[in-house]
Structure formats: structure tokens, C-alpha cells
Design an enzyme around this catalytic site. Structure first.
Site, mmCIF file in Angstrom:
data_model
loop_
_atom_site.group_PDB
_atom_site.id
_atom_site.type_symbol
_atom_site.label_atom_id
_atom_site.label_comp_id
_atom_site.label_asym_id
_atom_site.label_seq_id
_atom_site.Cartn_x
_atom_site.Cartn_y
_atom_site.Cartn_z
ATOM 1 C CD GLU A 138 159.019 71.495 4.727
ATOM 2 O OE1 GLU A 138 158.824 71.404 5.958
ATOM 3 O OE2 GLU A 138 158.133 71.262 3.891
ATOM 4 C CD GLU A 152 165.772 73.790 15.302
ATOM 5 O OE1 GLU A 152 166.088 74.820 14.687
ATOM 6 O OE2 GLU A 152 165.284 72.793 14.746
ATOM 7 C CE LYS A 172 173.652 77.126 -0.150
ATOM 8 N NZ LYS A 172 174.406 76.196 0.723
ATOM 9 C CB CYS A 184 163.769 69.688 11.261
ATOM 10 S SG CYS A 184 163.095 68.426 10.181
ATOM 11 N N GLY A 243 165.970 74.738 6.275
ATOM 12 C CA GLY A 243 167.035 75.223 7.148
ATOM 13 C C GLY A 243 166.424 75.891 8.357
ATOM 14 C CB SER A 244 167.938 77.986 10.945
ATOM 15 O OG SER A 244 168.500 78.986 10.124
ATOM 16 C CB THR A 245 162.972 79.644 12.202
ATOM 17 O OG1 THR A 245 162.299 78.375 12.200
ATOM 18 C CG2 THR A 245 161.947 80.760 12.249
HETATM 19 P P1 NAD Z 1 170.870 77.043 8.057
HETATM 20 O O1 NAD Z 1 169.594 77.803 7.971
HETATM 21 O O2 NAD Z 1 172.027 77.694 8.706
HETATM 22 O O3 NAD Z 1 171.363 76.631 6.590
HETATM 23 C C1 NAD Z 1 170.559 75.886 5.718
HETATM 24 C C2 NAD Z 1 171.042 76.109 4.311
HETATM 25 O O4 NAD Z 1 170.863 77.473 3.963
HETATM 26 C C3 NAD Z 1 172.516 75.804 4.074
HETATM 27 O O5 NAD Z 1 172.660 75.248 2.781
HETATM 28 C C4 NAD Z 1 173.164 77.186 4.121
HETATM 29 O O6 NAD Z 1 174.346 77.266 3.365
HETATM 30 C C5 NAD Z 1 172.084 78.050 3.506
HETATM 31 N N1 NAD Z 1 172.080 79.446 3.949
HETATM 32 C C6 NAD Z 1 172.473 79.936 5.142
HETATM 33 N N2 NAD Z 1 172.243 81.275 5.184
HETATM 34 C C7 NAD Z 1 171.658 81.600 4.000
HETATM 35 C C8 NAD Z 1 171.168 82.822 3.447
HETATM 36 N N3 NAD Z 1 171.213 83.960 4.133
HETATM 37 N N4 NAD Z 1 170.626 82.804 2.207
HETATM 38 C C9 NAD Z 1 170.552 81.644 1.519
HETATM 39 N N5 NAD Z 1 171.023 80.470 1.975
HETATM 40 C C10 NAD Z 1 171.556 80.440 3.210
HETATM 41 O O7 NAD Z 1 170.479 75.664 8.735
HETATM 42 P P2 NAD Z 1 171.424 74.465 9.079
HETATM 43 O O8 NAD Z 1 172.149 74.815 10.318
HETATM 44 O O9 NAD Z 1 172.198 74.040 7.888
HETATM 45 O O10 NAD Z 1 170.329 73.317 9.366
HETATM 46 C C11 NAD Z 1 169.699 73.188 10.559
HETATM 47 C C12 NAD Z 1 168.327 73.845 10.514
HETATM 48 O O11 NAD Z 1 167.546 73.282 9.468
HETATM 49 C C13 NAD Z 1 167.555 73.578 11.780
HETATM 50 O O12 NAD Z 1 166.900 74.757 12.181
HETATM 51 C C14 NAD Z 1 166.545 72.519 11.367
HETATM 52 O O13 NAD Z 1 165.388 72.478 12.157
HETATM 53 C C15 NAD Z 1 166.265 72.917 9.963
HETATM 54 N N6 NAD Z 1 165.710 71.782 9.199
HETATM 55 C C16 NAD Z 1 164.395 71.781 8.911
HETATM 56 C C17 NAD Z 1 163.830 70.699 8.228
HETATM 57 C C18 NAD Z 1 162.366 70.669 7.918
HETATM 58 O O14 NAD Z 1 161.961 69.865 7.067
HETATM 59 N N7 NAD Z 1 161.546 71.490 8.534
HETATM 60 C C19 NAD Z 1 164.643 69.632 7.837
HETATM 61 C C20 NAD Z 1 165.987 69.679 8.146
HETATM 62 C C21 NAD Z 1 166.514 70.764 8.822
#
Ligand code: NAD
Length: 495
Positions: free
Chosen positions: A251, A385, A177, A285, A229-231
Site C-alpha cells: 500500500e 506526493e 513493525k 495516502c 509506506g512510500s513508493t
Molecule cells: P516510509 O516508506 O518512509 O516508512 C514506512 C514504514 O517503513 C516505516 O515503518 C519505516 O520505518 C519503514 N521503512 C522505511 N524504510 C524501510 C526499508 N528500507 N525497509 C523496511 N522498512 C522500511 O513512509 P512514511 O513516511 O512512514 O509514510 C508515508 C508514506 O506512506 C506515504 O507515501 C503514504 O502515501 C504512504 N501510505 C500509504 C497508505 C496506503 O494504504 N496506500 C497508507 C498510509 C500511508
């Protein structure tokens, strides 16, 4: 551009006919209309991935054939690079330079995955653990199964590549996704995967928000979750998949410390510190958002830093010279401005920036000035963050204090040390609680090396052999090396 669901090798409509729009964050122009999958569509995608997983064509494919597919994908990404770059610039607000680097790096990643797939040994006898006349002990590696992979919006193509590469190298299958803010490049990748000859159903790609993600992850046929995505969302996902004990790599977020020692070459370290927190407008990130500078060089460092921050090429991404563009969405813009206001209210000293850019060419986009605060560990932005172009700068006296400050974080994704004395820098690097540490560098990644976080920055690793192994289950096979009845050690155990 219309983006349909890529299920079982075909582009199909959303069964609920829900269609949304993605926009260019630089100017608000429409980029794509994308179909949002219904729960029924998610079922179809997972069923396609499950059928593909057991399809002999994929299940029994040789590692060489998998490697050839990965190489073909790498080549096709290069062939279509101009088109992908154009889409990525508009969909994600990437600068032209970043989008070009992303496409180049993704093609390179698939090439590395091709080599990994070719060299992967799936059946290894462990001579040391075996004993002649008694046992032959081997490890057999087998693909984990159908994966659910969820990616964020900051590096859409790169993240899709990091997820799909190891799936293809190991014989897994996936439903990926992409983020709804940036759906476009993953669908060009879908066409490439189809055209490279990957069997139908091995890779399925859908787009949507949190609800789509939740339905996908919790599908009973999912055997592995790979989430970036986010923590906060990572924690929610781990709770939700616990009942099925689904294996997961995560990640997550970061608040990486960038340490400048008193013997650093400031002609490089100042620009390195700016690049560390401003690349992709701070939406990386591993951004170096906690800048720790040794006290005796602080005045000289800051004088140079505050001069150079004004020279960053802040421009709409339609300009090929842009070095720094918009943030991805209005939501993200508000979050960042909220952290800036909070820092002001906590009496953090604003050194540069701090405002939204609204004039002229910036009026239709989501632009924020590169922003620097002087802070201490008492300030909120030392810990949280922001995911935007904001750095907190903190002075330190001793190396011990620098290490202790750097490790004073719930996160542990990355970090850096700047010093002319490499031995001294190494000594500090090896004390940092972080998955990647640079010495006199920043942001550079190597597909052959692991990437991931300590502490709340994640679980497991992507890239490198570690990333590939996370898509395999290991089976220990114990084979008797002695079939004589009287030599069985267990023979009198229960009789
Ligand atoms: P996010 O966690 O809001 O969303 C990430 C993804 O998860 C999106 O596709 C979103 O649609 C999906 N999502 C959101 N809530 C969900 C749920 N409850 N269940 C399943 N899927 C869900 O993050 P974001 O705002 O899109 O991205 C930024 C974050 O990603 C930052 O915290 C960044 O540090 C992190 N990030 C980490 C890495 C890494 O390799 N460690 C790389 C890139 C981004």
C-alpha cells in the site's frame, strides 16, 4: 510510558538495551520510551511466529474460535478507547476527532474481520470444473505462513488493525513493525490481543526504523510481506525480497485527483475539496492533492474555497476543537516546506498559506498553514506526493481533459468526482486509474470493500474479501471420481 518488545506473548527488553523516545509533534513533549529490537530480538520474534504457526492450538483452531478472538479484540478496543485516543493524539499529532474516529473504525474493522473469519470457506468443491465419473476438483485455502508487516506513522492504530485482522482471520502469524515516530498505540493493541486470548507468538509487535524493517523483511522464514509506506521504500523492499520470491501486498503513495464538474453542488464540493487534502494535515495516502476544477465555475469555486480555507480550525491537538494539527515530525515539516519553496521557484501561483506557523501556541510544534497553489501539469507538485497540507489546483475545460489530467500520474490510489448528475460522475469515475473513487464524497472507507492502488500506488488490496484472500495460498486438489483402471485417460499415454 515505556514500550517494550511484544514477543511470544510477553513484553521484553531490547537485548541491546537500545531505548529511544517518541515526542508529541504538537508541543515537543515526551510521549514514550520505546525499546528498539536488535537483530537477535528480530530472530526471536520470527521464531515465535514460526512456532505459533505450527502450534496445533493455532493451526487447528476452528474458524468460529478465530472469529470469537477477533470479536473480543473489537470489544476490548472499545473498552479502552479513551486511553487509546489519548495516546494516539499525543503520539501522532492526530486531532481528538480523528483519533476517536480511528479507534472507532479499528474496533469496527475487527468486528467485520470476525464475520469474515466465521464465514470463510477454506475448502470449496468447484462443481462447474468437476465432471461426474471423472473428477472432483476443489480449492483448498491454507494460511500463507509467517508474515512481516510494516506500517507508517499517519494512522498507527488503523494500520496495525488492517494488518493484524486478516492474519487472525486466516490462521497466519505475524511480526508487525510500527513506525518509530508513533510506536504507542500498537502496544496497547498488543495488550488487548494478549488479553483477548490470542495464543502466544501469533502476533508479535516491535518498533524501529528502516534497519529493523530490512532485517525483518529479509528473514528467511518470512512468507508474506505486507507493507504500507512510500513508493520509494516499497520499490526497495520489492527488490530485496525478490530472491526469496516472498509474496507481498504493498500500500504505497498517492497523488489523487479530485474533480469538480461544472454542475457540482458547491455548498458541499468546496468543503469536500478542503477536507480531501487537509484531513490529518494532509498526511493521508488518499489525500485529494490535485484539485481539478472545470473552467466555467472556477471563479465562483475559488472565491468560496479561499474564504473557507481561512475557517479551518488550525489548533494544537491539546484543544478538543482542533480540526487540523501539526505534521508528524521536523523531517516531514522540512520536506513539505521544501516542496512549497520549490513550487514558488517554479512560479506556481500561491493562493493561500505557504508558511510554517511559529507564533504563541504553535511555537513548539510542527505546524504549517493550509496551503493552496494554482498549478499546471508542468509543475513538480502536480506529480510528486508531498504528504502534507498542500493542494495544487488546475483548471480543465472538458470531461476528456479532466480524465486525461487525472490519469497523468505515476500513482493511482484514489480520486473523486463532484457532480449533481450521478450518471455523468459514474461515467468519469469508471475511466479513472485509481483503486478507490468517490462520487460526492471523500476519504470514507468501508472495511468490506477493497482498498489499494493502481500503478505505483501499490500491489494487491487490503480490506474486503480481496485483502483477506491475500493471506491465503490456494491448493487445487484433483480427486478422481472413477477408480476403474480401464477408464484412466492417461493409461496408454506412455505405454
Ligand atoms: P516510509 O516508506 O518512509 O516508512 C514506512 C514504514 O517503513 C516505516 O515503518 C519505516 O520505518 C519503514 N521503512 C522505511 N524504510 C524501510 C526499508 N528500507 N525497509 C523496511 N522498512 C522500511 O513512509 P512514511 O513516511 O512512514 O509514510 C508515508 C508514506 O506512506 C506515504 O507515501 C503514504 O502515501 C504512504 N501510505 C500509504 C497508505 C496506503 O494504504 N496506500 C497508507 C498510509 C500511508
Amino acid at each position: 510510558m515505556e514500550i517494550k518488545l511484544f514477543i511470544n506473548g510477553k513484553f521484553v527488553d531490547s537485548s541491546d538495551k537500545i531505548i529511544k523516545t517518541s515526542f508529541d509533534p504538537s508541543n515537543g513533549n515526551e510521549v514514550a520510551k520505546y525499546h528498539v529490537p536488535s537483530p537477535k530480538d528480530i530472530d526471536l520474534a520470527v521464531a515465535a511466529a514460526q512456532a505459533a504457526f505450527t502450534n496445533p492450538l493455532w493451526k487447528n483452531m476452528s474458524q468460529d474460535a478465530r472469529a470469537d478472538l477477533l470479536l473480543a479484540i473489537s470489544e476490548k478496543i472499545k473498552e479502552r478507547s479513551k486511553e487509546i485516543v489519548d495516546v494516539e493524539v499525543r503520539d501522532s499529532g492526530s486531532t481528538l476527532r480523528k483519533a476517536k474516529a480511528d479507534v472507532h473504525n479499528t474496533a469496527a474493522f475487527f468486528k467485520v474481520m470476525s464475520k469474515v473469519a466465521r464465514e470463510l470457506k477454506l475448502n470449496i468443491i468447484d462443481e462447474a470444473a468437476s465432471r461426474a465419473g471423472f473428477s472432483i476438483n476443489s480449492r483448498e485455502y491454507t494460511p500463507v505462513g509467517v508474515c512481516a508487516q510494516i506500517i507508517p506513522w499517519n494512522f498507527p492504530l488503523v494500520m496495525a488493525g488492517w494488518k493484524i485482522g486478516p492474519v487472525l482471520a486466516t490462521g497466519c502469524t505475524t511480526v508487525l513493525k510500527s513506525a518509530e515516530e508513533t510506536p504507542a498505540s500498537a502496544f496497547i493493541l498488543a495488550e488487548i490481543i494478549r488479553d483477548a486470548g490470542v495464543p502466544d507468538g501469533v502476533v508479535n509487535i516491535i518498533t524501529g526504523g528502516a534497519d529493523v524493517g530490512r532485517d525483518l523483511l529479509n528473514h528467511p522464514q518470512i512468507k508474506k510481506v505486507a507493507f504500507t509506506g512510500s513508493t520509494m521504500v516499497g520499490k526497495e523492499i520489492l527488490k530485496s525480497i525478490a530472491p526469496n520470491i516472498t509474496t507481498a501486498t504493498m500500500e504505497l503513495g498517492g497523488k489523487s485527483a479530485n474533480i469538480v464538474l461544472n454542475d457540482a453542488d458547491l455548498s458541499i464540493a468546496v468543503d469536500g475539496a478542503l477536507y480531501a487534502f487537509l484531513y490529518h494535515s494532509g498526511q493521508a495516502c488518499d489525500s485529494g492533492t490535485r484539485l481539478l476544477v472545470q473552467e466555467e465555475i472556477y471563479p465562483e469555486f475559488m472565491e468560496k474555497f479561499l474564504k473557507r480555507i481561512k475557517e479551518v480550525k488550525v489548533m494544537p491537538t491539546t484543544d478538543a476543537n482542533a480540526g487540523y494539527g501539526p505534521v508528524v515530525s521536523e523531517k516531514q515539516l522540512k520536506t513539505i516546506l521544501g516542496f512549497i519553496e520549490l513550487s514558488k521557484s517554479e512560479n506556481a501561483k500561491l493562493l493561500s498559506g505557504g508558511n510554517r506557523l511559529m507564533e504563541g501556541e504553535f511555537s513548539k510544534g510542527f505546524f504549517i498553514e493550509p496551503t493552496a497553489f494554482e498549478i499546471t501539469p508542468a509543475h513538480t507538485i502536480f506529480h510528486e506526493e508531498i504528504f502534507g497540507p498542500v493542494v495544487g489546483i488546475t483548471k480543465f475545460k472538458t470531461e476528456e481533459e479532466a480524465v486525461s489530467m487525472a490519469n497523468n500520474s505515476k500513482y493511482g490510489l484514489a480520486g473523486a468526482v463532484w457532480s449533481k448528475d450521478h450518471a455523468r460522475a459514474h461515467q468519469i469515475a469508471s475511466q479513472l486509474e485509481a483503486g478507490t473513487v468517490w462520487i460526492n464524497e471523500y476519504h470514507l472507507l468501508n472495511p468490506g470493500m477493497p482498498f489499494g492502488g493502481f500503478k505505483q500506488s501499490g500491489l494487491g488490496r487490503e480490506m474486503g474479501s480481496e485483502g483477506v484472500m491475500s493471506y491465503l495460498e490456494v491448493r487445487h486438489v484433483w480427486e478422481s471420481d472413477c477408480d476403474a483402471r480401464e477408464k484412466k485417460v492417461w493409461l496408454d499415454a506412455i505405454f
